[in-house]
Enzyme design. Structure first.
Site, PDB file in Angstrom:
ATOM      1  N   ASP A 447       5.988  38.877  32.702  1.00 52.83           N
ATOM      2  CA  ASP A 447       5.346  39.607  34.456  1.00 52.83           C
ATOM      3  C   ASP A 447       4.049  39.106  34.742  1.00 52.83           C
ATOM      4  O   ASP A 447       3.195  38.578  34.135  1.00 52.83           O
ATOM      5  CB  ASP A 447       4.653  41.094  33.726  1.00 52.83           C
ATOM      6  N   HIS A 448       4.448  38.388  35.627  1.00 52.42           N
ATOM      7  CA  HIS A 448       3.860  37.655  36.011  1.00 52.42           C
ATOM      8  C   HIS A 448       2.117  37.781  37.504  1.00 52.42           C
ATOM      9  O   HIS A 448       1.016  36.976  37.021  1.00 52.42           O
ATOM     10  CB  HIS A 448       4.802  36.299  37.784  1.00 52.42           C
ATOM     11  N   ARG A 449       2.338  39.594  36.886  1.00 53.08           N
ATOM     12  CA  ARG A 449       1.508  40.148  37.003  1.00 53.08           C
ATOM     13  C   ARG A 449       0.050  39.637  35.707  1.00 53.08           C
ATOM     14  O   ARG A 449      -1.478  40.046  36.321  1.00 53.08           O
ATOM     15  CB  ARG A 449       1.722  41.623  37.921  1.00 53.08           C
TER      16      ARG A 449
END
Length: 477
Positions: A447-449
């Site tokens: 998850d790039h968040r």
């Protein structure tokens, strides 16, 4: 004096709101004990048996096999009290058309065992099932001559009709329950209109196997015959669609049960999570040698999956951002101190992800044993909701399907997943020379968040280093 208590489908936990009746374990008129399983249901998480908190005589059932019921809907009624054992067998089965006329009014629920939550054990072993029979059984009509069964084995074609005013015997009552290898086989036969009482199984002691049911359905379809009084349906378990002239025929498969739950979770993952994937090839020769040395030393055999899981927990200790989830409502990243490791397991009922609790505290022997236990439960359909939820990181070994690489979809609400391809001999430059080595492709979706590519790349590189040089793990043990 006996009173009639209503037993409702209990709270299933883990956000589950409905269940499908797979198989009734009791008939109307049966005597049940407290905490005796009375019905087998399938939820979006697992297939489990539901125990009844009351002891007495079953007076009515609500819902036929295959019916979906919401939590709180009536399952059955039980007559309890001093007169319960003397109650004549003739109550009502609300799963059919007839009913509960003449049954006493339902009384308020009395104190029971309370052990009715799906997926949890009961306080005592269930008593043997007994049936209260009429004092004067009706004479049976002579049986009709035998005819060939759908699977090529002889079967009787006639059944005795009960005398007027008496209760018809339950299916299999004359010769006991129909021997079936699993509830899935029984369900397949029911959905395709096949009467299991008319079959003789090819398994031990006449046990009916899935192959027997599928053979009978194929034979019926080839001959254009009928099974169990209804047309045979496709083996996809889906209702056949009608086609008009010039319109191609289609088959619609309902998205429900485990298949529906998987579809909802994957769709939500794709909708909410901005995922990215990176991958690397690793030389797993030393890892395989290490495993062989461990197993040669005696004791329980160590699985490759357990070694990879131990590497993952060590990597998550170095990169804790990846053992997290995102609270979108609060706009917060939630980091988890414990590693609850999920792993993908393929079963006849679809893909499930059992969870190994506190994987970071386990050694490879404990991980191997827990993987084996959960995999067996997944294939048997006996995983509890608690064993299928609460994961913080997932390990997906798709190499068992004979593929080298994949781009995993994150198991929502987790933040990352490691995918492992098959380990196969390949040409590899080792110590400056070309050699044949055991090579595996590792793919990592995150998850790039919760992190950037540097963190994800560092995690994957550490995992690959441990695969190539297992001694690297000694730094964290």
């Amino acid at each position: 004096m006996a009173q009639v208590l209503e037993f409702k489908l209990p709270d299933l936990g883990e956000g589950l709101t409905e269940a499908e009746i797979v198989r009734w374990l009791v008939e109307v008129g049966d005597v049940v004990a407290v905490d005796q399983p009375v019905v087998e249901v399938e939820t979006a998480k697992a297939m489990v048996e539901v125990p009844c908190p009351y002891g007495g005589v079953v007076t009515a059932r609500f819902g036929a096999e295959g019916t979906e019921l919401p939590v709180g809907a009536a399952l059955l009624t039980v007559a309890v009290g001093e007169a319960a054992e003397e109650r004549p067998a003739g109550g009502a089965d609300a799963s059919g058309a007839a009913g509960s006329e003449g049954a006493p009014d339902r009384a308020p629920a009395a104190e029971g065992s309370g052990n009715v939550l799906v997926g949890y054990g009961t306080s005592q072993a269930p008593a043997r099932r007994r049936r209260v029979r009429p004092a004067e059984p009706a004479p049976a009509a002579p049986a009709a001559p035998a005819a060939p069964a759908a699977n090529g084995r002889p079967r009787p074609t006639g059944t005795a009709k009960p005398a007027a005013g008496t209760r018809a015997a339950a299916p299999g009552a004359a010769d006991g329950p129909v021997p079936v290898i699993s509830p899935l086989v029984r369900r397949l036969a029911r959905q395709n209109g096949l009467d299991l009482r008319e079959m003789t199984g090819s398994g031990p002691d006449g046990l009916i196997l899935r192959a027997d049911v599928e053979y009978a359905l194929r034979a019926a379809a080839t001959q254009g015959g009928r099974t169990g009084g209804r047309p045979a349906e496709p083996l996809t378990h889906a209702a056949p669609a009608t086609a008009t002239a010039g319109t191609p025929a289609v088959t619609r498969v309902p998205l429900k049960g485990i298949r529906g739950a998987v579809a909802d979770k994957l769709s939500r993952s794709r909708t909410e999570i901005p995922d990215a994937t990176c991958w690397v090839d690793a030389d797993a020769t030393e890892l395989m040698r290490t495993r062989a040395a461990m197993n040669a030393a005696g004791g329980p055999k160590i699985s490759v999956l357990a070694l990879l899981a131990r590497i993952c927990t060590a990597a998550l200790a170095r990169f804790p951002d990846l053992n997290s989830s995102v609270d979108t409502g609060a706009r917060e990243i939630v980091r988890h101190d414990e590693v609850h490791l999920g792993f993908a397991a393929q079963t006849e009922r679809g893909l499930v992800v059992p969870v190994v609790r506190d994987a970071h505290t386990r050694d490879v022997e404990s991980l191997t044993a827990e993987f084996a236990r959960l995999t067996e439960a997944a294939r048997a359909g006996t995983l509890t909701p608690a064993e299928l939820t609460g994961g913080t990181f997932t390990l997906n070994n798709y190499g068992v399907f004979g593929v080298d690489g994949s781009t995993p979809i994150i198991n929502h609400p987790e933040a990352a997943m490691l995918g492992v391809g098959r380990i196969v001999p390949k040409p590899w430059v080792h110590e400056g020379e070309l050699a044949v080595r055991q090579v595996v492709q590792l793919s990592f979706t995150f998850d790039h968040r919760v992190c950037d590519g540097g963190t994800a790349g560092g995690f994957l590189r550490y995992v690959a280093d441990c695969v190539e040089q297992p001694a690297v793990l000694l730094r964290t043990l």
